[in-house]
Design a protein around this motif. Structure first.
Motif, PDB file in Angstrom:
ATOM      1  N   THR A 103      -6.041  10.030  -7.880  1.00 60.89           N
ATOM      2  CA  THR A 103      -5.744   8.493  -9.156  1.00 60.89           C
ATOM      3  C   THR A 103      -4.275   8.591  -9.091  1.00 60.89           C
ATOM      4  N   ALA A 104      -3.216   9.869  -8.937  1.00 64.29           N
ATOM      5  CA  ALA A 104      -1.937   9.982  -8.886  1.00 64.29           C
ATOM      6  C   ALA A 104      -1.059   9.033  -7.866  1.00 64.29           C
ATOM      7  N   PHE A 105      -2.102   9.603  -6.648  1.00 63.42           N
ATOM      8  CA  PHE A 105      -1.935   8.773  -6.191  1.00 63.42           C
ATOM      9  C   PHE A 105      -1.544   7.020  -6.529  1.00 63.42           C
ATOM     10  N   LEU A 106      -2.428   6.610  -7.158  1.00 61.01           N
ATOM     11  CA  LEU A 106      -2.716   5.091  -7.307  1.00 61.01           C
ATOM     12  C   LEU A 106      -1.635   4.691  -8.268  1.00 61.01           C
ATOM     13  N   CYS A 107      -2.001   5.587  -9.199  1.00 57.19           N
ATOM     14  CA  CYS A 107      -0.541   5.407  -9.843  1.00 57.19           C
ATOM     15  C   CYS A 107       0.865   5.453  -9.505  1.00 57.19           C
ATOM     16  N   ARG A 108       0.986   5.912  -8.616  1.00 61.18           N
ATOM     17  CA  ARG A 108       2.341   5.838  -7.917  1.00 61.18           C
ATOM     18  C   ARG A 108       2.521   4.877  -6.910  1.00 61.18           C
ATOM     19  N   MET A 109       1.741   4.305  -6.197  1.00 55.37           N
ATOM     20  CA  MET A 109       1.557   3.331  -5.915  1.00 55.37           C
ATOM     21  C   MET A 109       1.933   2.456  -6.727  1.00 55.37           C
ATOM     22  N   LEU A 110       0.965   1.924  -7.379  1.00 54.50           N
ATOM     23  CA  LEU A 110       0.942   0.859  -8.750  1.00 54.50           C
ATOM     24  C   LEU A 110       2.696   0.916  -9.257  1.00 54.50           C
TER      25      LEU A 110
ATOM     26  N   SER B 138       0.963  -0.828   0.063  1.00 49.87           N
ATOM     27  CA  SER B 138       0.148   0.045   0.488  1.00 49.87           C
ATOM     28  C   SER B 138       0.753   1.637   0.175  1.00 49.87           C
ATOM     29  N   LEU B 139       0.726   2.305  -0.057  1.00 46.59           N
ATOM     30  CA  LEU B 139       0.542   3.756   0.034  1.00 46.59           C
ATOM     31  C   LEU B 139       0.025   4.685   0.544  1.00 46.59           C
ATOM     32  N   VAL B 140       1.096   5.596   1.668  1.00 43.10           N
ATOM     33  CA  VAL B 140       0.083   6.300   2.610  1.00 43.10           C
ATOM     34  C   VAL B 140       0.378   7.546   2.212  1.00 43.10           C
ATOM     35  N   ARG B 141      -0.805   8.549   1.716  1.00 43.71           N
ATOM     36  CA  ARG B 141      -0.307   9.792   1.972  1.00 43.71           C
ATOM     37  C   ARG B 141      -1.674  10.805   2.417  1.00 43.71           C
ATOM     38  N   HIS B 142      -0.909  11.945   3.263  1.00 43.13           N
ATOM     39  CA  HIS B 142      -1.173  12.893   4.128  1.00 43.13           C
ATOM     40  C   HIS B 142      -1.507  14.704   3.797  1.00 43.13           C
ATOM     41  N   PRO B 143      -2.699  14.035   3.143  1.00 40.11           N
ATOM     42  CA  PRO B 143      -2.178  15.713   1.533  1.00 40.11           C
ATOM     43  C   PRO B 143      -2.283  17.151   2.793  1.00 40.11           C
TER      44      PRO B 143
END
Lengths: 134, 133
Positions: B62-69, B16-21
């Motif tokens: 969507t960019a976060f999801l692409c980055r996770m992938l 997973s990838l966690v972000r705190h925007p």
């Protein structure tokens, strides 16, 4: 361009924007920094999500802000071939549909990106909600 | 990271990838993406649209999801397709966890379910992705 939703509906199927889009290193860097985290080393090949930004500034200024756009409803993007920093892409943005669902309207935009030799790069569909239903 | 398709199985989760925007990140995204809609930048404009406060750009998710992938498939993979629907709002200072689960494997093509969940466990963005390894 300053349109009502009804006027926009008459443009269904038409290309709204067509332009050349240079893929600049600074823009890719700004994008990577905005996504955040440990920014990966900038390779010559651009991150796939960068292509979501193609021409969106002019779509906002000329189309969505005047129409009181609210939010994205969905995004779909297919990638066909890689893009490198320094490429100049040919971008077309077409209006696929306008659907009214009072008090909102939903527009579907399709962005196609090609290399200068017409090799396809990506195709993106976005559904965007508008507040004004007039 | 590189992915060995031989070890992948349906239902397997990818890292997973966690972000705190925060509001600064939203301003950076507005500049980088061209999406300067004031509901993402100005609390008053957001409230004028009936929103409780500034909301995060859906496309940033969507960019976060692409980055996770891309963190997962590394330099040997390629993102072929992503389709997501924005189901709920994300707000500045939320804790957003991007997650992905293998749905199907067809040769070198992997289809994944992908989503973002907030600190309450609500899925705010959901969809699918196809990655070629």
């Amino acid at each position: 361009m300053s349109l009502t939703v009804e006027e926009l509906r008459n443009k269904t199927g038409q290309t709204l924007f067509e332009f050349d889009w240079p893929v600049e290193r600074d823009a890719v860097r700004r994008f990577a920094n905005a996504v955040g985290g440990d920014t990966p080393a900038l390779h010559e090949e651009v991150p796939p999500a960068f292509l979501l930004t193609a021409g969106f500034d002019r779509v906002m200024t000329d189309l969505l802000n005047p129409l009181r756009a609210v939010l994205h409803g969905s995004t779909e993007i297919e990638w066909f071939n890689p893009v490198k920093i320094g490429d100049v892409l040919k971008v077309t943005i077409k209006l696929v549909s306008v659907r009214k669902h009072s008090p909102l309207a939903f527009i579907t935009l399709e962005t196609e990106q090609h290399h200068q030799d017409n090799v396809p790069v990506a195709r993106c569909r976005q559904i965007i909600a508008l507040r004004s239903a007039g | 990271m590189s992915v060995n398709t031989g070890t992948l199985e349906p239902d397997m989760e990818i890292p997973s990838l966690v972000r705190h925007p925060d509001t600064r990140q939203l301003a950076m995204w507005a500049e980088a993406s061209g999406d300067n809609n004031p509901i993402h930048l100005d609390g008053e404009a957001a409230r004028a649209h009936g929103l409780p406060r500034i909301v995060m750009h859906g496309q940033l998710g969507t960019a976060f999801l692409c980055r996770m992938l891309s963190d997962w498939y590394g330099r040997e993979g390629r993102l072929r397709k992503i389709a997501v629907a924005y189901k709920g709002f994300n707000y500045p200072d939320d804790t957003l966890t991007c997650r992905g689960r293998v749905k199907a494997i067809d040769g070198n093509f992997i289809t994944l379910e992908i989503w973002i969940e907030n600190q309450q466990g609500a899925k705010t963005t959901e969809g699918t992705a196809v990655v070629e390894i």
